[in-house]
Scaffold this motif. Structure first.
Motif, PDB file in Angstrom:
ATOM      1  N   THR A  56       0.820  -1.224   0.000  1.00  0.00           N
ATOM      2  CA  THR A  56       0.000   0.000   0.000  1.00  0.00           C
ATOM      3  C   THR A  56       0.848   1.266   0.000  1.00  0.00           C
ATOM      4  O   THR A  56       0.367   2.337  -0.357  1.00  0.00           O
ATOM      5  N   LYS A  57       2.107   1.132   0.399  1.00  0.00           N
ATOM      6  CA  LYS A  57       2.997   2.294   0.433  1.00  0.00           C
ATOM      7  C   LYS A  57       3.804   2.467  -0.856  1.00  0.00           C
ATOM      8  O   LYS A  57       4.641   3.363  -0.942  1.00  0.00           O
ATOM      9  N   THR A  58       3.565   1.610  -1.836  1.00  0.00           N
ATOM     10  CA  THR A  58       4.259   1.758  -3.118  1.00  0.00           C
ATOM     11  C   THR A  58       3.652   2.868  -3.970  1.00  0.00           C
ATOM     12  O   THR A  58       4.235   3.272  -4.981  1.00  0.00           O
ATOM     13  N   ASP A  59       2.459   3.333  -3.592  1.00  0.00           N
ATOM     14  CA  ASP A  59       1.767   4.367  -4.367  1.00  0.00           C
ATOM     15  C   ASP A  59       1.409   3.883  -5.768  1.00  0.00           C
ATOM     16  O   ASP A  59       1.287   4.658  -6.710  1.00  0.00           O
ATOM     17  N   SER A  60       1.254   2.551  -5.902  1.00  0.00           N
ATOM     18  CA  SER A  60       0.898   1.959  -7.194  1.00  0.00           C
ATOM     19  C   SER A  60      -0.582   1.624  -7.212  1.00  0.00           C
ATOM     20  O   SER A  60      -1.036   0.710  -6.522  1.00  0.00           O
ATOM     21  N   ARG A  61      -1.334   2.379  -7.995  1.00  0.00           N
ATOM     22  CA  ARG A  61      -2.774   2.110  -8.089  1.00  0.00           C
ATOM     23  C   ARG A  61      -3.040   0.754  -8.723  1.00  0.00           C
ATOM     24  O   ARG A  61      -3.864  -0.030  -8.254  1.00  0.00           O
ATOM     25  N   GLY A  62      -2.294   0.466  -9.807  1.00  0.00           N
ATOM     26  CA  GLY A  62      -2.504  -0.782 -10.531  1.00  0.00           C
ATOM     27  C   GLY A  62      -2.201  -2.002  -9.686  1.00  0.00           C
ATOM     28  O   GLY A  62      -2.984  -2.960  -9.656  1.00  0.00           O
ATOM     29  N   GLY A  63      -1.057  -1.989  -8.972  1.00  0.00           N
ATOM     30  CA  GLY A  63      -0.682  -3.127  -8.147  1.00  0.00           C
ATOM     31  C   GLY A  63      -1.685  -3.403  -7.048  1.00  0.00           C
ATOM     32  O   GLY A  63      -2.061  -4.550  -6.798  1.00  0.00           O
ATOM     33  N   ASN A  64      -2.154  -2.346  -6.376  1.00  0.00           N
ATOM     34  CA  ASN A  64      -3.143  -2.510  -5.308  1.00  0.00           C
ATOM     35  C   ASN A  64      -4.498  -2.956  -5.839  1.00  0.00           C
ATOM     36  O   ASN A  64      -5.166  -3.805  -5.246  1.00  0.00           O
ATOM     37  N   LEU A  65      -4.914  -2.360  -6.960  1.00  0.00           N
ATOM     38  CA  LEU A  65      -6.212  -2.703  -7.531  1.00  0.00           C
ATOM     39  C   LEU A  65      -6.248  -4.158  -8.000  1.00  0.00           C
ATOM     40  O   LEU A  65      -7.204  -4.884  -7.723  1.00  0.00           O
ATOM     41  N   VAL A  66      -5.187  -4.583  -8.684  1.00  0.00           N
ATOM     42  CA  VAL A  66      -5.108  -5.964  -9.162  1.00  0.00           C
ATOM     43  C   VAL A  66      -5.132  -6.935  -7.988  1.00  0.00           C
ATOM     44  O   VAL A  66      -5.823  -7.963  -8.026  1.00  0.00           O
TER      45      VAL A  66
END
Length: 466
Positions: A259-269
């Motif tokens: 959650t701290k990577t600031d990656s929308r795609g990674g979290n959403l997937v």
């Protein structure tokens, strides 16, 4: 004597495999040329030792004849890009490639690839992935090796997560693996781990978390019978002192870092696929009581994950931008323009960054990010054409069919974890570029081998020391 030598060679091959997964994530995911060469050497050495130690090596892959046939046919097809072709034939096969060579030099021969040297490097990279798959699949005939490999994947990911948190809260004071330029995201704003690009580190974490959760489930299922007659307090003590608690905490730690990577795609997937796998698991429960217990457990887990997520940088970015990403849509359009010119054979493996500027509007600039299609499928279609994408897709789909439709009587949780991890990378690759980081592809092929071994009947997975 022969048995001891054979055992030593096989063990050495397995050590090479563990080194690959223990080292590559720390080397930017084997993104740089020397990092990839080192990983390829380890794969080659490991495979060579295994073939020497197991005379039955080739016979043990018979169950994978169909997917291996298409993988080898795919590699054979990719080698055609390296062969000079008379211009009259090249004009019929790929008019744009023929025009390129006629424009740049007065020659009677040309290539399907616009850069044969680049395609040769790509061919060796893709070949090493197939070799890694074979190495992993044959080695994992012994279940204890499979468990050790999965432990290795989780431990290494956890180590990178701890490293990331330390640097996140100290502003990068203990940075060991510096980002490859032009990636230079501030540690205080977003975690990129040991990779260069935060989105690629995010999908790496996303693929490992289900493995930890799967092991926790399997350990819980094994010990459940012995706890039936115990009091609730005693059972909770057993859980806290067991591997179940350890794997759950590791999964929670990895998710917190994700959650701290600031990656929308990674979290959403991650959330989408874990939700889908959980729903599938619920639907498979026959007894009403079991289904209710499973539902309550999953609601508790997702509530906890949701609370962590809504207090993260990734959620703030979701609130600010949603899932809209206009630059990606424009980059996809660039890839489609390349495909229109090279529909059947593509421009040659690995050549997309070399030719994309011809099709790209000036407004997109010429940054490293803008040189990729941000869709591995579109980029593969642009460089390998319909034929290349079709051959590769058939091979992968044949293996995925076995894994997704198969069952494991001994480790159903780990199998569900493998299924989730594989689908995560496949989905994420539709709107990001993961092939640029070699280890992500290597991890995908490794999980394919693990999944295939898990769905095989127990009698085919020998427990001998061979």
């Amino acid at each position: 004597m022969k048995t001891k030598i054979s055992s030593w060679l096989t063990t050495s091959a397995f050590i090479c495999l563990l080194i690959i997964h223990g080292l590559s994530p720390w080397l930017h995911g084997a993104e740089l040329a020397w990092e990839h060469v080192l990983t390829t050497i380890l794969i080659t050495v490991g495979l060579f030792l295994l073939i020497l130690g197991k005379p039955t090596f080739f016979s043990e892959t018979k169950t994978l004849q169909s997917p291996l046939f298409f993988l080898l046919l795919w590699l054979l097809y990719l080698s055609i890009y390296l062969i000079p072709i008379p211009m009259e034939f090249l004009t019929g096969l790929s008019p744009q490639s023929a025009e390129f060579y006629q424009f740049n030099a007065d020659t009677d021969y040309g290539y399907l690839s616009l850069s044969p040297a680049t395609s040769a490097v790509e061919w060796f990279e893709l070949s090493s992935l197939v070799l890694l798959f074979l190495l992993t699949y044959v080695l994992l005939k012994r279940p204890n090796r499979l468990s050790k490999l999965v432990y290795c994947l989780i431990i290494v990911a956890t180590a990178t997560a701890v490293y990331s948190l330390v640097n996140h809260y100290t502003g990068g004071q203990y940075e060991l693996s510096k980002a490859i330029p032009p990636w230079d995201s501030n540690w205080n704003n977003a975690i990129r781990g040991t990779f260069s690009y935060k989105n690629q580190y995010a999908i790496y974490l996303s693929m490992v978390i289900p493995l930890a959760l799967g092991l926790a489930y399997d350990n819980l299922k094994k010990r459940k019978r012995s706890w039936r007659n115990n009091r609730l307090s005693l059972t909770l003590i057993y859980i806290i002192c067991s591997r179940i608690f350890i794997f759950l905490w590791l999964a929670l730690l990895l998710f917190f870092v994700l959650t701290k990577t600031d990656s929308r795609g990674g979290n959403l997937v991650f959330m989408l696929i874990m939700g889908a796998v959980s729903l599938r698991y619920l639907c498979r429960q026959q007894q009403k009581v079991k289904k209710q217990k499973a539902l309550l457990s999953l609601l508790g887990i997702f509530t906890l994950l949701g609370l962590i997520f809504v207090n993260s940088a990734s959620f703030e970015r979701f609130e600010k931008y949603g899932i809209q990403d206009s630059p990606r849509a424009k980059l996809h359009k660039v890839a489609l323009n390349v495909i229109a010119d090279f529909p059947l054979f593509g421009s040659g493996p690995g050549t997309y960054p070399l030719i994309q500027h011809v099709y790209k509007p000036e407004t997109l600039g010429n940054t490293e990010m803008s040189k990729r299609a941000h869709s591995d499928y579109l980029e593969t279609l642009a460089t390998q054409g319909v034929i290349g994408l079709l051959l590769f897709s058939i091979a992968i789909l044949l293996m995925l069919k076995r894994i997704l439709l198969g069952n494991s009587s001994t480790q159903p949780g780990l199998l569900m974890g493998c299924q989730a991890s594989l689908i995560m990378l496949l989905l994420h690759s539709s709107f990001d570029y993961n092939v640029a980081t070699f280890y992500l592809s290597a991890l995908f092929f490794t999980l394919l081998a693990i999944g295939l071994r898990l769905v095989e009947p127990n009698k085919s997975r020998s427990r001998s020391n061979a």
